[in-house]
Design a protein around this motif. Structure first.
Motif, PDB file in Angstrom:
ATOM      1  N   VAL A 119     -13.274 -15.856 -12.666  1.00  0.00           N
ATOM      2  CA  VAL A 119     -13.700 -16.670 -13.809  1.00  0.00           C
ATOM      3  C   VAL A 119     -14.866 -17.528 -13.352  1.00  0.00           C
ATOM      4  O   VAL A 119     -14.771 -18.240 -12.343  1.00  0.00           O
ATOM      5  N   LYS A 120     -15.949 -17.466 -14.095  1.00  0.00           N
ATOM      6  CA  LYS A 120     -17.111 -18.265 -13.771  1.00  0.00           C
ATOM      7  C   LYS A 120     -16.958 -19.660 -14.377  1.00  0.00           C
ATOM      8  O   LYS A 120     -16.593 -19.797 -15.538  1.00  0.00           O
ATOM      9  N   THR A 121     -17.192 -20.670 -13.603  1.00  0.00           N
ATOM     10  CA  THR A 121     -17.107 -22.055 -14.063  1.00  0.00           C
ATOM     11  C   THR A 121     -18.457 -22.728 -13.896  1.00  0.00           C
ATOM     12  O   THR A 121     -19.281 -22.319 -13.048  1.00  0.00           O
ATOM     13  N   GLY A 122     -18.668 -23.740 -14.734  1.00  0.00           N
ATOM     14  CA  GLY A 122     -19.922 -24.479 -14.667  1.00  0.00           C
ATOM     15  C   GLY A 122     -19.708 -25.928 -15.026  1.00  0.00           C
ATOM     16  O   GLY A 122     -18.741 -26.277 -15.719  1.00  0.00           O
ATOM     17  N   SER A 123     -20.562 -26.818 -14.589  1.00  0.00           N
ATOM     18  CA  SER A 123     -20.470 -28.250 -14.853  1.00  0.00           C
ATOM     19  C   SER A 123     -21.556 -28.650 -15.842  1.00  0.00           C
ATOM     20  O   SER A 123     -22.730 -28.253 -15.685  1.00  0.00           O
ATOM     21  N   ARG A 124     -21.180 -29.410 -16.856  1.00  0.00           N
ATOM     22  CA  ARG A 124     -22.125 -29.892 -17.858  1.00  0.00           C
ATOM     23  C   ARG A 124     -21.903 -31.387 -18.052  1.00  0.00           C
ATOM     24  O   ARG A 124     -20.801 -31.887 -17.872  1.00  0.00           O
TER      25      ARG A 124
END
Length: 271
Positions: free
Chosen positions: A68-73
């Motif tokens: 699962v790809k995660t990202g910070s916003r």
């Protein structure tokens, strides 16, 4: 409702047929002759030791889950909670929206619900430790007194059979009279001759009760009417509720029927 039982007792010899035994000589019904040649046919077996266990055989298997790809916003909140059509920079618009929102019934119920949760948290913060010594260096102004009590009067049940006082109801105008309900709550321990009446006692007159309350089943509880002391209501062991009017006599003025009554004894009544 009272339950009745009757036990029949009879000696064993008075019913059924019993066995009749006679003394006879012993009889030989069969005989097997000894055969020595059968001993030669006996074969000794070798002793075998076997070990068994009931442990479940387990196996291990491993798999790789999908990645699962995660990202910070990031998000910049200047003043949140306002709808899109309201300009939070204009004080007039926000004031109108607040007034319209405060008139909404759902807003009031939500505030009440949140207030209960907030008060619970605030009260937990101000809880006093009961085991902490707050005034260790101070001397008490007075010493606690040891409270004692003694029997002033004894009101004896007029009936000869032993009964328990299951409920006491004081007169609404003051501690001058009280009604006592007498019954036996032990299951199937009531005798056929046990009296069913309860009594009203005068505090100053301890020898004889002033009034008798009659019932078809022993009363477990009885209470005065708070506005009219001539009216009483009582719950019986059979599940019926009796209504008494002292101006009409000691018998119930009205009572519930068995069809609509309680299945269990009535342990308490409240006007």
């Amino acid at each position: 409702m009272n339950e009745y039982e009757y036990i029949y007792m009879k000696k064993r010899r008075d019913f059924g047929r019993y066995c009749n035994f006679d003394s006879v000589d012993a009889k030989i019904l069969g005989q097997i002759e000894r055969q020595p040649q059968c001993g030669d046919m006996f074969v000794e077996q070798t002793i075998i030791n076997a070990v068994f266990h009931n442990i479940v055989t387990m196996s291990e298997h491993s798999v790789n889950t999908a990645r699962v790809k995660t990202g910070s916003r990031v998000m910049n909140h200047v003043e949140g909670g306002w709808p899109k059509e309201v300009d939070y920079t204009e004080a007039q618009d926000t004031l109108k929206y607040r007034k319209r929102l405060e008139k909404d019934p759902t807003y009031l119920s939500a505030v009440r619900q949140l207030t209960k949760q907030t008060m619970m948290c605030l009260e937990q913060n101000t809880t006093i430790d009961l085991f902490e010594i707050y005034f260790q260096d101070e001397e008490p102004d007075h010493l606690p007194e040891n409270l004692t009590m003694k029997s002033v009067a004894l009101f004896k049940d007029p009936s000869d059979e032993s009964r328990s006082v299951t409920k006491i109801g004081w007169h609404p105008e003051g501690p001058t009279k009280f009604v006592a309900s007498y019954s036996n709550l032990k299951f199937q321990r009531m005798s056929e001759d046990m009296p069913m009446a309860s009594f009203i006692w005068e505090v100053e007159e301890r020898n004889v009760p002033t009034t008798e309350l009659r019932a078809s089943s022993p009363l477990i509880c009885c209470q005065y009417n708070h506005k009219n002391p001539d009216l009483l209501i009582g719950g019986s062991y059979s599940g019926l509720v009796n209504y008494y009017d002292l101006r009409k006599g000691p018998s119930p003025a009205a009572k519930t029927t068995v069809e609509v009554g309680h299945y269990d004894p009535v342990y308490d009544v409240v006007w």
